[in-house]
Design a protein around this motif. Sequence first.
Motif, short mmCIF file in Angstrom:
data_model
loop_
_atom_site.label_atom_id
_atom_site.label_comp_id
_atom_site.label_asym_id
_atom_site.label_seq_id
_atom_site.Cartn_x
_atom_site.Cartn_y
_atom_site.Cartn_z
N ALA A 20 38.73 -22.61 114.64
CA ALA A 20 37.45 -22.83 113.98
C ALA A 20 36.61 -23.75 114.85
N VAL A 21 35.32 -23.55 114.83
CA VAL A 21 34.43 -24.38 115.63
C VAL A 21 34.42 -25.79 115.05
N LEU A 22 34.61 -26.75 115.92
CA LEU A 22 34.60 -28.15 115.48
C LEU A 22 33.97 -29.00 116.58
N LEU A 23 32.86 -29.65 116.27
CA LEU A 23 32.25 -30.53 117.25
C LEU A 23 33.16 -31.72 117.49
N LEU A 24 33.45 -32.00 118.73
CA LEU A 24 34.31 -33.13 119.05
C LEU A 24 33.62 -34.43 118.69
N SER A 25 34.40 -35.36 118.19
CA SER A 25 33.88 -36.66 117.78
C SER A 25 33.84 -37.60 118.99
N PRO A 26 33.14 -38.74 118.87
CA PRO A 26 33.18 -39.73 119.95
C PRO A 26 34.60 -40.15 120.30
N LEU A 27 35.49 -40.20 119.29
CA LEU A 27 36.88 -40.53 119.56
C LEU A 27 37.53 -39.45 120.42
N ASP A 28 37.24 -38.18 120.13
CA ASP A 28 37.78 -37.09 120.94
C ASP A 28 37.32 -37.19 122.38
N TRP A 29 36.03 -37.48 122.58
CA TRP A 29 35.51 -37.62 123.95
C TRP A 29 36.20 -38.78 124.67
N ALA A 30 36.46 -39.86 123.93
CA ALA A 30 37.17 -41.00 124.54
C ALA A 30 38.58 -40.61 124.96
N VAL A 31 39.25 -39.81 124.13
CA VAL A 31 40.60 -39.36 124.46
C VAL A 31 40.57 -38.50 125.73
N ILE A 32 39.61 -37.56 125.80
CA ILE A 32 39.52 -36.71 126.99
C ILE A 32 39.26 -37.54 128.23
N ILE A 49 48.03 -29.14 124.80
CA ILE A 49 47.34 -28.67 123.60
C ILE A 49 48.02 -27.42 123.06
N ASP A 50 48.35 -26.50 123.96
CA ASP A 50 49.02 -25.27 123.55
C ASP A 50 50.38 -25.58 122.92
N ASN A 51 51.14 -26.47 123.55
CA ASN A 51 52.46 -26.82 123.03
C ASN A 51 52.36 -27.44 121.64
N ALA A 52 51.37 -28.33 121.47
CA ALA A 52 51.21 -28.99 120.18
C ALA A 52 50.89 -27.98 119.09
N PHE A 53 50.00 -27.04 119.38
CA PHE A 53 49.64 -26.04 118.38
C PHE A 53 50.75 -25.02 118.17
N ASP A 54 51.52 -24.72 119.21
CA ASP A 54 52.66 -23.81 119.05
C ASP A 54 53.65 -24.40 118.04
N LYS A 55 53.93 -25.68 118.15
CA LYS A 55 54.85 -26.34 117.22
C LYS A 55 54.24 -26.39 115.82
N TYR A 56 52.95 -26.64 115.77
CA TYR A 56 52.25 -26.68 114.49
C TYR A 56 52.32 -25.33 113.79
N ASP A 57 52.07 -24.25 114.55
CA ASP A 57 52.12 -22.90 113.98
C ASP A 57 53.54 -22.52 113.55
N GLU A 58 54.51 -22.96 114.34
CA GLU A 58 55.91 -22.65 114.01
C GLU A 58 56.32 -23.30 112.70
N GLY A 72 41.50 -33.57 115.16
CA GLY A 72 41.23 -34.46 116.27
C GLY A 72 42.17 -34.25 117.44
N LEU A 73 41.67 -34.51 118.65
CA LEU A 73 42.48 -34.33 119.85
C LEU A 73 43.61 -35.35 119.97
N ALA A 74 43.44 -36.50 119.33
CA ALA A 74 44.48 -37.52 119.41
C ALA A 74 45.81 -36.99 118.91
N TRP A 75 45.76 -35.98 118.02
CA TRP A 75 46.98 -35.36 117.49
C TRP A 75 47.79 -34.70 118.61
N CYS A 76 47.14 -34.32 119.71
CA CYS A 76 47.82 -33.64 120.82
C CYS A 76 48.27 -34.62 121.91
N ALA A 77 48.01 -35.91 121.74
CA ALA A 77 48.20 -36.87 122.82
C ALA A 77 49.63 -36.90 123.36
N GLN A 78 50.63 -36.92 122.46
CA GLN A 78 52.02 -36.99 122.93
C GLN A 78 52.41 -35.72 123.67
#
Length: 239
Positions: A20-32, A49-58, A72-78
């Motif tokens: 889904a389309v989601l405008l990145l937040s200032p926090l997301d830009w800081a993470v990038i 990012i792919d690995n994080a979502f693969d686990k999420y989908d599984e 948020g992108l911070a969810w993919c940080a690890q």
Amino acid sequence: MNYYEYFSEVEERFSRRRGAVLLLSPLDWAVIETWREAGIPLEAVLRGIDNAFDKYDERALRSNARTRKVNGLAWCAQAVLDAAEELVEASTGEPAQRPQHEQESGFEAERVARYLESTAMQLEAAASGTEPWTAKVSATAQRLRELAASLRLEPSQRLEDLDRTLTVLEEQLLLALQASASEAELVALREQADRELAPYRSRMSGAQLKQVQQQFLHKRLLEMRAIPRLSLFYMGVGD
């Protein structure tokens, strides 16, 4: 790599995997930007990012239940950090060693206090001249030392509150820098931003364009004056 390409590729992959389309937040830009400043290859970020979502989908498939959207992108940080380490291992054949502070929580009170003091020293060095903005930089350095002392007295205080304070201090610094920059400097920075952003205009909304242009301008203003970023997101950069 072009400054915008890194941001654009990460934003596109995250939005596509989220579904889904989601405008990145200032926090997301800081993470990038933290990933980019730390030298994490774009390949590792995208793979993480792919690995994080693969686990999420599984997990969602196993539970056969609807789960909340990732916002948020911070969810993919690890996962991004893990992917970067895997790239190092693949290229060198040796396991990547994390610094000791990353084996812990990474945000112990004493380490945060040292980070604030180190940043204050960088600000004081940048404020050695007589330009109009140096007074604000010196005042910010003093405030960081006060925050470090307060954190040592009360180690249990919320780091979220501290980071909000740092964000406000950085915003005030940027206002002072922009107000004191010459017309020629600002025009040159905007020309550079437009030039580098040109290939990506068709892939970004107006709001996204404005956001990334502002990020670029702020980054360059800080670099021109040798002023460090203040947020706790930048603690690991350069370690």
